[in-house]
Design a protein around this motif. Structure first.
Motif, PDB file in Angstrom:
ATOM      1  N   MET A 234       0.820  -1.207   0.000  1.00 61.59           N
ATOM      2  CA  MET A 234       0.000   0.000   0.000  1.00 61.59           C
ATOM      3  C   MET A 234       0.853   1.255   0.000  1.00 61.59           C
ATOM      4  N   THR A 235       1.921   1.265   0.760  1.00 64.90           N
ATOM      5  CA  THR A 235       2.774   2.439   0.850  1.00 64.90           C
ATOM      6  C   THR A 235       3.525   2.702  -0.442  1.00 64.90           C
ATOM      7  N   GLN A 236       3.623   1.707  -1.330  1.00 66.84           N
ATOM      8  CA  GLN A 236       4.359   1.895  -2.567  1.00 66.84           C
ATOM      9  C   GLN A 236       3.689   2.917  -3.471  1.00 66.84           C
ATOM     10  N   SER A 237       2.393   3.140  -3.322  1.00 75.54           N
ATOM     11  CA  SER A 237       1.688   4.085  -4.167  1.00 75.54           C
ATOM     12  C   SER A 237       1.728   5.502  -3.607  1.00 75.54           C
ATOM     13  N   PHE A 238       2.301   5.699  -2.434  1.00 74.29           N
ATOM     14  CA  PHE A 238       2.361   7.023  -1.835  1.00 74.29           C
ATOM     15  C   PHE A 238       3.410   7.872  -2.532  1.00 74.29           C
ATOM     16  N   ASP A 239       3.126   9.158  -2.606  1.00 72.35           N
ATOM     17  CA  ASP A 239       4.113  10.115  -3.105  1.00 72.35           C
ATOM     18  C   ASP A 239       5.347  10.040  -2.202  1.00 72.35           C
ATOM     19  N   PRO A 240       6.546  10.069  -2.781  1.00 71.57           N
ATOM     20  CA  PRO A 240       7.768   9.999  -1.966  1.00 71.57           C
ATOM     21  C   PRO A 240       7.813  11.059  -0.871  1.00 71.57           C
ATOM     22  N   ALA A 241       7.277  12.247  -1.143  1.00 72.08           N
ATOM     23  CA  ALA A 241       7.278  13.298  -0.127  1.00 72.08           C
ATOM     24  C   ALA A 241       6.368  12.937   1.043  1.00 72.08           C
ATOM     25  N   VAL A 242       5.264  12.241   0.768  1.00 72.04           N
ATOM     26  CA  VAL A 242       4.370  11.791   1.829  1.00 72.04           C
ATOM     27  C   VAL A 242       5.030  10.687   2.641  1.00 72.04           C
ATOM     28  N   VAL A 243       5.710   9.778   1.967  1.00 71.92           N
ATOM     29  CA  VAL A 243       6.438   8.711   2.657  1.00 71.92           C
ATOM     30  C   VAL A 243       7.471   9.313   3.607  1.00 71.92           C
ATOM     31  N   GLU A 244       8.214  10.299   3.110  1.00 72.57           N
ATOM     32  CA  GLU A 244       9.225  10.945   3.954  1.00 72.57           C
ATOM     33  C   GLU A 244       8.587  11.602   5.173  1.00 72.57           C
ATOM     34  N   ALA A 245       7.452  12.250   4.965  1.00 74.23           N
ATOM     35  CA  ALA A 245       6.772  12.917   6.074  1.00 74.23           C
ATOM     36  C   ALA A 245       6.269  11.913   7.110  1.00 74.23           C
ATOM     37  N   LEU A 246       5.684  10.821   6.646  1.00 75.44           N
ATOM     38  CA  LEU A 246       5.159   9.807   7.560  1.00 75.44           C
ATOM     39  C   LEU A 246       6.285   9.131   8.342  1.00 75.44           C
ATOM     40  N   GLU A 247       7.380   8.830   7.661  1.00 70.50           N
ATOM     41  CA  GLU A 247       8.503   8.196   8.340  1.00 70.50           C
ATOM     42  C   GLU A 247       9.106   9.117   9.391  1.00 70.50           C
ATOM     43  N   SER A 248       9.166  10.413   9.071  1.00 66.44           N
ATOM     44  CA  SER A 248       9.697  11.363  10.047  1.00 66.44           C
ATOM     45  C   SER A 248       8.777  11.466  11.263  1.00 66.44           C
ATOM     46  N   ALA A 249       7.468  11.479  11.019  1.00 69.04           N
ATOM     47  CA  ALA A 249       6.510  11.590  12.122  1.00 69.04           C
ATOM     48  C   ALA A 249       6.493  10.340  12.992  1.00 69.04           C
TER      49      ALA A 249
ATOM     50  N   ARG B 233       3.090  15.865  -4.809  1.00 69.51           N
ATOM     51  CA  ARG B 233       2.135  16.025  -5.912  1.00 69.51           C
ATOM     52  C   ARG B 233       0.886  15.179  -5.699  1.00 69.51           C
ATOM     53  N   ASP B 234       0.855  14.447  -4.622  1.00 66.68           N
ATOM     54  CA  ASP B 234      -0.303  13.621  -4.271  1.00 66.68           C
ATOM     55  C   ASP B 234      -0.279  13.429  -2.762  1.00 66.68           C
ATOM     56  N   LEU B 235      -1.317  13.868  -2.080  1.00 63.25           N
ATOM     57  CA  LEU B 235      -1.363  13.790  -0.617  1.00 63.25           C
ATOM     58  C   LEU B 235      -2.030  12.524  -0.105  1.00 63.25           C
ATOM     59  N   ALA B 236      -2.329  11.577  -1.003  1.00 60.84           N
ATOM     60  CA  ALA B 236      -2.956  10.326  -0.595  1.00 60.84           C
ATOM     61  C   ALA B 236      -2.111   9.642   0.478  1.00 60.84           C
ATOM     62  N   GLY B 237      -2.776   9.146   1.497  1.00 63.37           N
ATOM     63  CA  GLY B 237      -2.101   8.459   2.599  1.00 63.37           C
ATOM     64  C   GLY B 237      -2.260   9.193   3.908  1.00 63.37           C
ATOM     65  N   ILE B 238      -2.191  10.527   3.859  1.00 68.20           N
ATOM     66  CA  ILE B 238      -2.244  11.250   5.124  1.00 68.20           C
ATOM     67  C   ILE B 238      -3.642  11.229   5.736  1.00 68.20           C
TER      68      ILE B 238
END
Length: 225
Positions: free
Chosen positions: A1-16, A40-45
């Protein structure tokens, strides 16, 4: 599921979360603060239903509907992004809201945010109603508001009416050109060139396409605070 997340969202989630993805189901609601930059895609948050503070910096597209489910959100910052509409925010318990340098025109949804005490709205092409009526109404309630000077607001509206992907705003008494979202730039929160009011007015009066030249001379040299 996380593979479809925007890399910037992944970075934000991992930091949090303090570790690499994936997150356990129990971890998503425990995230209280999230900082997302250049997505470019906020999906996931949307799974972070316990958010109290959300910072969206230089992202696009951004739809106010995506924050409507964060029922504990007290602080929202969306800067240099493609945010155009504030609908669906009526029921949020927002206390602080920073929406500088976006493409927002209508502020009437903010009239329903009765807990809001602080608003930053510099560098948006607001309608005359929002600038001349809604902002004074919010201010009369005791809200602390930072907004554009009339001349800067009028120039921003002119830029948008000319079909240009720019807004202008003042930072430390210096007038600057920004380009919210990814329509014209790869990094929306950087490279904002300094201009004078006279040269910007002259460009709009004589040849609006000259504004591109004014913007490009500062590309990559400066980033707003």
């Amino acid at each position: 599921m996380t593979q479809s997340f925007d890399p910037a969202v992944v970075e934000a989630l991992e930091s949090a979360a303090g570790h690499v993805l994936p997150l356990e189901d129990s971890e998503w609601p425990e995230i209280r603060e999230l900082v997302v930059q250049h997505a470019r895609d906020l999906a996931g948050i949307e799974r972070c239903i316990g958010l109290t503070m959300l910072f969206v910096l230089g992202c696009d597209p951004v739809d106010s509907g995506f924050v409507s489910q964060f029922t504990s959100l007290s602080t929202l910052q969306v800067n240099d992004s493609g945010l155009t509409c504030l609908e669906s925010m009526n029921d949020l318990p927002l206390i602080q809201c920073n929406l500088n340098r976006n493409l927002i025109t209508d502020l009437t949804p903010l009239l329903d945010l009765h807990d809001l005490t602080s608003l930053d709205i510099i560098g948006n092409p607001l309608t005359a109603e929002s600038y001349e009526e809604v902002l004074p109404e919010l201010r009369s309630r005791g809200m602390y508001i930072t907004w554009s000077e009339r001349s800067d607001w009028e120039l921003t509206v002119r830029l948008q009416e000319a079909g240009l992907p720019f807004i202008c705003y003042r930072n430390q008494n210096v007038l600057r050109l920004g380009s919210p979202g990814f329509h014209h730039v790869k990094v929306p929160d950087a490279g904002h060139s300094a201009v004078t009011e006279n040269e910007l007015r002259e460009a709009l009066d004589e040849d609006p396409q000259r504004v591109y030249q004014l913007f490009e001379r500062g590309e990559g040299l400066w980033s707003p605070g």
